[in-house]
Design a protein around this motif. Structure first.
Motif, mmCIF file in Angstrom:
data_model
loop_
_atom_site.group_PDB
_atom_site.id
_atom_site.type_symbol
_atom_site.label_atom_id
_atom_site.label_comp_id
_atom_site.label_asym_id
_atom_site.label_seq_id
_atom_site.Cartn_x
_atom_site.Cartn_y
_atom_site.Cartn_z
ATOM 1 N N UNK A 154 0.865 -1.408 -0.210
ATOM 2 C CA UNK A 154 0.219 0.007 0.156
ATOM 3 C C UNK A 154 0.691 1.048 0.104
ATOM 4 N N UNK A 155 2.173 1.047 1.063
ATOM 5 C CA UNK A 155 2.768 2.320 1.142
ATOM 6 C C UNK A 155 3.205 2.666 -0.090
ATOM 7 N N UNK A 156 4.243 1.669 -1.163
ATOM 8 C CA UNK A 156 4.424 1.557 -1.950
ATOM 9 C C UNK A 156 3.788 2.011 -2.871
ATOM 10 N N UNK A 157 3.170 1.234 -3.742
ATOM 11 C CA UNK A 157 1.816 2.344 -4.797
ATOM 12 C C UNK A 157 1.430 3.905 -4.211
ATOM 13 N N UNK B 124 7.537 8.801 7.004
ATOM 14 C CA UNK B 124 7.527 8.224 9.384
ATOM 15 C C UNK B 124 6.589 6.962 9.486
ATOM 16 N N UNK B 125 5.467 7.059 8.758
ATOM 17 C CA UNK B 125 4.234 5.665 9.177
ATOM 18 C C UNK B 125 4.593 4.549 8.683
ATOM 19 N N UNK B 126 6.467 4.310 8.753
ATOM 20 C CA UNK B 126 6.743 3.106 7.821
ATOM 21 C C UNK B 126 7.390 2.110 9.183
ATOM 22 N N UNK B 127 6.879 0.972 9.003
ATOM 23 C CA UNK B 127 7.911 0.014 10.182
ATOM 24 C C UNK B 127 9.173 0.583 10.641
#
Length: 422
Positions: free
Chosen positions: A250-253, A307-310
């Motif tokens: 999701x974040x990647x796209x 910033x929302x990534x693990x």
């Protein structure tokens, strides 16, 4: 390692002109010359003029250990690399160095090579084509046409050929034959379906590169693989579907949509490549397509996703990963299928008869370039944003060229996208 009596610094022109000389041949009848630039690499020439590369080496430890603890080499081994052509001198030298490096580390590369050859010959064009068709059947309505084109016009040429051995020249040969028969439309279809098959094989690490990528055939018309700009509606559906995928896809796209970068720039991005103070991603030349460093300024919307990534320990981890940052994300084809399924499901809630027009992740880059133009940014700025290589003396420009302009463009583009998808 025993030294050959005949030694010469190889070069491609000399190899091409080389003729069999019985005076240089042993009783076996094969002339053999060693490469002075790569000791251990041998070129054999038979009386019939067949030329082949091979490597000789010894493995420390195979001969036991001396009283003072020194590893003793065993008997000499040989690995045949293959004939030239098709193997080129540059590739032969690299293979020889790799094999001798393995031997110097105490490993006999024959076993590794046997395993590699087994994998290579298992993945023939026919075998890979069958697996490719099986995978696309659930998602591609026209899969039967894809199968027909590949079986009828390509498989007779490459049926038992390992996919790893297929080069751009082989693709040109197939296309040349079709065009000579006046089948330009068929040639265009063959090129399109081969490109998709090879992309699929790259994603599954069956091969390293797609030999059709960048292949130019003016007589086939415009490059259909160049992609298209997505509509506002398509972007909106894709963005919302990405929400449902969750981490890491999701974040990647979303990062790809907002920045217009190639998939690999984000899929293999490491924490150490992000400068949080300057708010940019610096893609090192070691993994950048253009062979140079490339800076991607991070707009507020992009930085918020980052910033929302693990977060894992240290800075030497991959931002997008399913292994706690140890290995970069993979499985792109399955993720794209999930994304498309989510998009189509959302579209059919509004219209039960809706159809999803085919698109590629690469189309996010095309959309970025197109919309930057509509936002008033000049072509040289959009080219810098996308990281397209310059030609001639411009290639020597500093990697920070257009940095302020890129930051401004990506900030404007991110705001534009967020307005579209809200």
């Amino acid at each position: 390692m025993a030294k050959s009596k005949n030694r010469k610094t190889f070069n491609p022109q000399w190899i091409e002109r080389l003729k069999y000389d019985p005076k240089l041949a042993p009783p076996s009848g094969r002339m053999e010359i060693e490469d002075e630039a790569c000791p251990g690499l041998l070129l054999r020439v038979t009386p019939r003029g067949v030329k082949s590369f091979s490597v000789i080496y010894k493995v420390p430890g195979e001969g036991g250990v001396s009283p003072n603890g020194r590893l003793l080499v065993g008997r000499q081994h040989r690995i045949t690399l293959g004939t030239t052509p098709p193997i080129e001198l540059k590739d032969a030298r690299q293979q020889a160095r790799d094999l001798m490096q393995a031997a110097s580390e105490g490993r006999d590369p024959r076993g590794e090579r046997r395993e590699e050859n087994l994998i290579r010959h298992t993945n023939t064009f026919e075998a890979v084509r069958k697996r490719f068709i099986d995978r696309i059947k659930p998602n591609v309505q026209a899969w039967k046409n894809v199968e027909r084109v590949l079986k009828l016009h390509v498989e007779p040429h490459w049926k038992d050929k390992p996919l790893r051995d297929i080069r751009r020249a082989h693709v040109h040969e197939v296309l040349d034959a079709l065009i000579a028969e006046g089948k330009v439309g068929t040639a265009r279809e063959v090129k399109k379906h081969l490109s998709r098959l090879f992309n699929w094989a790259v994603d599954r690490e069956i091969i390293v590169d797609n030999p059709v990528h960048g292949l130019k055939r003016d007589e086939l018309g415009p490059n259909e693989e160049a992609g298209r700009a997505l509509t506002d509606e398509e972007l909106r559906y894709i963005w919302k579907a990405a929400d449902g995928l969750g981490y890491p896809f999701g974040p990647m796209y979303k990062l790809l949509i907002l920045t217009g970068q190639r998939r690999g720039e984000w899929a293999s991005a490491m924490r150490s490549e992000v400068n949080t103070e300057k708010r940019w991603l610096e893609v090192p030349k070691a993994r950048y397509k253009g062979g140079r460093d490339h800076i991607v300024p991070m707009a507020d919307e992009v930085f918020s996703i980052f910033e929302g990534l693990p977060v894992w320990e240290g800075k030497d981890y991959y931002l997008l990963s399913t292994t706690d940052g140890k290995v970069p994300v993979s499985g792109f084809s399955k993720a794209k299928a999930r994304l498309d399924a989510a998009v189509l499901k959302a579209m059919r809630k509004a219209d039960p008869e809706a159809q999803l027009t085919d698109y590629r992740v690469h189309d996010f880059r095309v959309s970025c370039k197109s919309r930057l133009a509509s936002l008033g940014f000049k072509p040289d700025i959009s080219e810098a944003v996308l990281g397209h290589a310059k030609v001639g003396l411009e290639r020597t420009y500093n990697k920070h060229e257009y940095l302020d302009e890129k930051r401004e463009a990506l900030a404007a583009y991110a705001k534009h996208v967020m307005e579209v998808v809200k």
